[in-house]
Every structure is written in C-alpha cells, then in structure tokens.
Design a protein around this motif. Structure first.
Motif, PDB file in Angstrom:
ATOM      1  N   TRP A   1       0.837  -1.208   0.000  1.00  0.00           N
ATOM      2  CA  TRP A   1       0.000   0.000   0.000  1.00  0.00           C
ATOM      3  C   TRP A   1       0.870   1.256   0.000  1.00  0.00           C
ATOM      4  O   TRP A   1       0.600   2.218  -0.715  1.00  0.00           O
ATOM      5  CB  TRP A   1      -0.930   0.033   1.214  1.00  0.00           C
ATOM      6  N   THR A   2       1.885   1.215   0.797  1.00  0.00           N
ATOM      7  CA  THR A   2       2.783   2.365   0.866  1.00  0.00           C
ATOM      8  C   THR A   2       3.359   2.682  -0.508  1.00  0.00           C
ATOM      9  O   THR A   2       3.344   3.827  -0.964  1.00  0.00           O
ATOM     10  CB  THR A   2       3.925   2.078   1.860  1.00  0.00           C
ATOM     11  N   ILE A   3       3.832   1.640  -1.155  1.00  0.00           N
ATOM     12  CA  ILE A   3       4.410   1.814  -2.489  1.00  0.00           C
ATOM     13  C   ILE A   3       3.344   2.297  -3.474  1.00  0.00           C
ATOM     14  O   ILE A   3       3.537   3.268  -4.209  1.00  0.00           O
ATOM     15  CB  ILE A   3       4.974   0.475  -3.006  1.00  0.00           C
ATOM     16  N   MET A   4       2.238   1.598  -3.482  1.00  0.00           N
ATOM     17  CA  MET A   4       1.177   1.928  -4.427  1.00  0.00           C
ATOM     18  C   MET A   4       0.682   3.361  -4.224  1.00  0.00           C
ATOM     19  O   MET A   4       0.405   4.061  -5.201  1.00  0.00           O
ATOM     20  CB  MET A   4       0.022   0.938  -4.291  1.00  0.00           C
ATOM     21  N   ASN A   5       0.573   3.764  -3.004  1.00  0.00           N
ATOM     22  CA  ASN A   5       0.127   5.128  -2.748  1.00  0.00           C
ATOM     23  C   ASN A   5       1.052   6.145  -3.427  1.00  0.00           C
ATOM     24  O   ASN A   5       0.594   7.133  -4.003  1.00  0.00           O
ATOM     25  CB  ASN A   5       0.057   5.401  -1.243  1.00  0.00           C
ATOM     26  N   GLU A   6       2.335   5.878  -3.363  1.00  0.00           N
ATOM     27  CA  GLU A   6       3.277   6.768  -4.047  1.00  0.00           C
ATOM     28  C   GLU A   6       3.069   6.730  -5.558  1.00  0.00           C
ATOM     29  O   GLU A   6       3.059   7.758  -6.228  1.00  0.00           O
ATOM     30  CB  GLU A   6       4.729   6.372  -3.729  1.00  0.00           C
TER      31      GLU A   6
ATOM     32  N   LEU B   1       9.284   8.421  -0.373  1.00  0.00           N
ATOM     33  CA  LEU B   1       8.883   7.747   0.854  1.00  0.00           C
ATOM     34  C   LEU B   1       9.354   8.480   2.102  1.00  0.00           C
ATOM     35  O   LEU B   1      10.474   8.972   2.143  1.00  0.00           O
ATOM     36  CB  LEU B   1       9.446   6.318   0.893  1.00  0.00           C
ATOM     37  N   PRO B   2       8.514   8.539   3.093  1.00  0.00           N
ATOM     38  CA  PRO B   2       8.916   9.163   4.357  1.00  0.00           C
ATOM     39  C   PRO B   2       9.997   8.336   5.052  1.00  0.00           C
ATOM     40  O   PRO B   2      10.155   7.138   4.769  1.00  0.00           O
ATOM     41  CB  PRO B   2       7.626   9.152   5.167  1.00  0.00           C
ATOM     42  N   GLU B   3      10.680   8.980   5.917  1.00  0.00           N
ATOM     43  CA  GLU B   3      11.797   8.370   6.644  1.00  0.00           C
ATOM     44  C   GLU B   3      11.490   6.963   7.153  1.00  0.00           C
ATOM     45  O   GLU B   3      12.215   6.026   6.908  1.00  0.00           O
ATOM     46  CB  GLU B   3      12.157   9.291   7.825  1.00  0.00           C
ATOM     47  N   ASN B   4      10.378   6.836   7.826  1.00  0.00           N
ATOM     48  CA  ASN B   4      10.046   5.551   8.456  1.00  0.00           C
ATOM     49  C   ASN B   4       9.601   4.467   7.463  1.00  0.00           C
ATOM     50  O   ASN B   4       9.320   3.349   7.848  1.00  0.00           O
ATOM     51  CB  ASN B   4       8.961   5.741   9.513  1.00  0.00           C
ATOM     52  N   SER B   5       9.535   4.802   6.208  1.00  0.00           N
ATOM     53  CA  SER B   5       9.199   3.791   5.210  1.00  0.00           C
ATOM     54  C   SER B   5      10.383   3.478   4.310  1.00  0.00           C
ATOM     55  O   SER B   5      10.247   2.773   3.321  1.00  0.00           O
ATOM     56  CB  SER B   5       8.014   4.264   4.359  1.00  0.00           C
ATOM     57  N   GLN B   6      11.523   3.986   4.644  1.00  0.00           N
ATOM     58  CA  GLN B   6      12.710   3.711   3.846  1.00  0.00           C
ATOM     59  C   GLN B   6      13.113   2.251   3.937  1.00  0.00           C
ATOM     60  O   GLN B   6      12.996   1.624   4.988  1.00  0.00           O
ATOM     61  CB  GLN B   6      13.874   4.593   4.307  1.00  0.00           C
ATOM     62  N   ARG B   7      13.550   1.717   2.800  1.00  0.00           N
ATOM     63  CA  ARG B   7      14.049   0.354   2.743  1.00  0.00           C
ATOM     64  C   ARG B   7      15.255   0.358   1.815  1.00  0.00           C
ATOM     65  O   ARG B   7      15.509   1.337   1.121  1.00  0.00           O
ATOM     66  CB  ARG B   7      12.995  -0.588   2.160  1.00  0.00           C
ATOM     67  N   ALA B   8      15.946  -0.773   1.779  1.00  0.00           N
ATOM     68  CA  ALA B   8      17.067  -0.881   0.848  1.00  0.00           C
ATOM     69  C   ALA B   8      16.549  -0.711  -0.576  1.00  0.00           C
ATOM     70  O   ALA B   8      15.413  -1.077  -0.881  1.00  0.00           O
ATOM     71  CB  ALA B   8      17.745  -2.232   1.008  1.00  0.00           C
ATOM     72  N   TYR B   9      17.393  -0.174  -1.412  1.00  0.00           N
ATOM     73  CA  TYR B   9      17.010   0.060  -2.798  1.00  0.00           C
ATOM     74  C   TYR B   9      16.427  -1.185  -3.445  1.00  0.00           C
ATOM     75  O   TYR B   9      15.368  -1.164  -4.068  1.00  0.00           O
ATOM     76  CB  TYR B   9      18.249   0.520  -3.588  1.00  0.00           C
TER      77      TYR B   9
END
Lengths: 129, 129
Positions: free
Chosen positions: B15-20, B36-44
């Motif tokens: 959902w986070t990705i799709m929302n973007e 993505l906001p700080e708390n949703s950061q993940r490895a590339y």
DNA sequence: ATTCGTCTCCTACTTATGTAGTAATTTAGC
DNA sequence: GCTAAATTACTACATAAGTAGGAGACGAAT
C-alpha cells in the motif's frame, strides 16, 4: 501480561476465528467449527492450528476442561476493531477518518435507510459529544 | 489483460508503495524512494522487489526509459480502495457499512467539525441518491 | 580507457500464513 | 475389556511477505 500483541495483526481467517470466539466466549475447536459458515470450513486440525497460534500471539487464553481445550478471547473486540480501523484508515484513506466517512456515504456502501440511521445517531450524539 | 488480481490483496507495505505510484504516476524505483517518508525507507533492492512483484500481480506496468525502469499503476486507486474497503467491512464490521459509519461517528475518529462536513454531504446527497 | 556511482536482474534467506496429516490419548459404547 | 469416535500434540509443507546482497551493465567524470 500477554506479550502485548501488535494490534491489527490479525489475518483474514484469524478474523473469522476471532469473530466466533468473541461471539461464543469460551469455546472448543469443535464449537468453532460448528459455528463457522460452510465457506469457512477447514480441516479440524487447521482450526486447532489457528487457535494455538492465536494463543501464542496473545489473543486467546486456553484452559483444559476435562480432555478438551477451551479457548477464550483475551482482548475485547472493541480494542482490536479500533486498532484495525486506525490502521486501515492510515493505509487506505491517508489517515483521514472523515475521508473514509465521506467515501462510505458517497459510494455504494450506504443506502437510504442507513443514512437515516446514521442521521439519528448524529442527532443524538451531536449535542453532548 | 493483466491477470485480474485479487482485489484487496495489497499488503501493508505494498500500500505504501502503491500510494506513491498513484501520486507520482510513472515513477522509477529511485523516485519512489525519494518520495517515501523516513520511516518507510528500505534498501534500494527491497523497493525494486516490491515493484517487480506488483508488476507480476498485475497492479503495475513497467517500461524501460533508457536504462531505467519506470512503473505505472494499472488499476485506478478508487477501484482498489473500493475492494479493500468492502473486504475490511466484511471482516471487521460483519458486512455492515452503516455499522462502520456508526463506529466512526461514535469513536474518536470523527470530531465535531468532521460531523458537520458529513452532515453537509448528507444534506446534498439525500434527495437524489 | 579506468573508475565511480547507479541501476537492473537474479538469487536468497527469514518469518508469517494457510492448510493439514499422523500418532497417541481419551472416552463412550458395546 | 475391546473398539470406534473424538481430541490433543506434534510435525510438515507450500506460498506469501519482508528484506536485501551480489554480479554485471552502463553512463559520467577524469
């Protein structure tokens, strides 16, 4: 103590099970199965597995009554509903509850009589909220 | 034809990705990360994996622009929101949309001014719905 | 041309979820 | 007392979700 489960973490079928438990209060695997609708039937041991996992997660307590295990909810439904709803609103309606409400009203979810019902709630709750 | 994905099947981070993606329309993995906001950061590569899986599931289309992959949503957000909401109501409010609405009104989700806003929607939509 | 940074593609590993079989135990009937 | 049905406890296996590393390609800077 119940290891503070992450609210909202219930999966689809876990909800199905939990809904029965909140309804029945203190039920055996057999009770659950009997209560489940046709399309939610699973193998006996599948239900058992869910029950056990829900105990592990802290959503249910288990006690033996004779040879049978009885399960009982640990957390009031309201609380879980609350967490799940918050999380849902966060994801799908970017945190805006009124946005969800507007959606409900505008889209097929609510019919004329539902609106009436809600209006009544509004009438009552509005003045002293 | 996009293999008709099961509506509602998006996980939390999906959902986070799709929302973007719905927001950005046609974005690269890098664009997503930056958004993505700080708390949703993940490895590339984690983001890449999500993107690829969403393509497989039929939620996104992918096209190369030079050396970079650009992703684009295939299904309008409304449609997904609709499916997710229906499913949520089914699980948590035993299929009753008005029950959800009542919950929203009674519990902390909606405040006085939200109610006013909703009442206005009610006023308008009531007569010709 | 060599290097640096970026990106793609492929692979991999962990935990969760969905589903259920089997062995052993218990109990209710004969 | 022996058998059949029910139940528990344990084990197992597939797919999904979450997370990311490494190899190789490519373009920019020098």
């Amino acid at each position: 103590m119940s290891k503070n489960p992450k609210i909202d973490a219930l999966s689809k079928f876990e909800w199905t099970i939990m809904n029965e438990l909140w309804e029945l209060e203190n039920a055996s695997a057999r009770d659950i199965i009997d209560a489940l609708p046709e399309n939610s039937q699973r193998a006996y041991t599948t239900i058992q597995t869910y029950l056990e996992r829900l105990v592990e997660k802290g959503y249910l307590s288990k006690k033996k009554a004779g040879n049978v295990n009885l399960y009982q909810t640990v957390i009031p439904r309201d609380e879980i509903v609350d967490g799940a709803t918050n999380s849902f609103i966060e994801r799908v309606f970017q945190g805006s509850g009124s946005s969800l409400a507007a959606y409900l009203i505008k889209n097929k979810q609510l019919r004329k009589d539902d609106l009436e019902q809600i209006r009544q709630i509004l009438e009552e709750g509005d003045d002293d909220a």
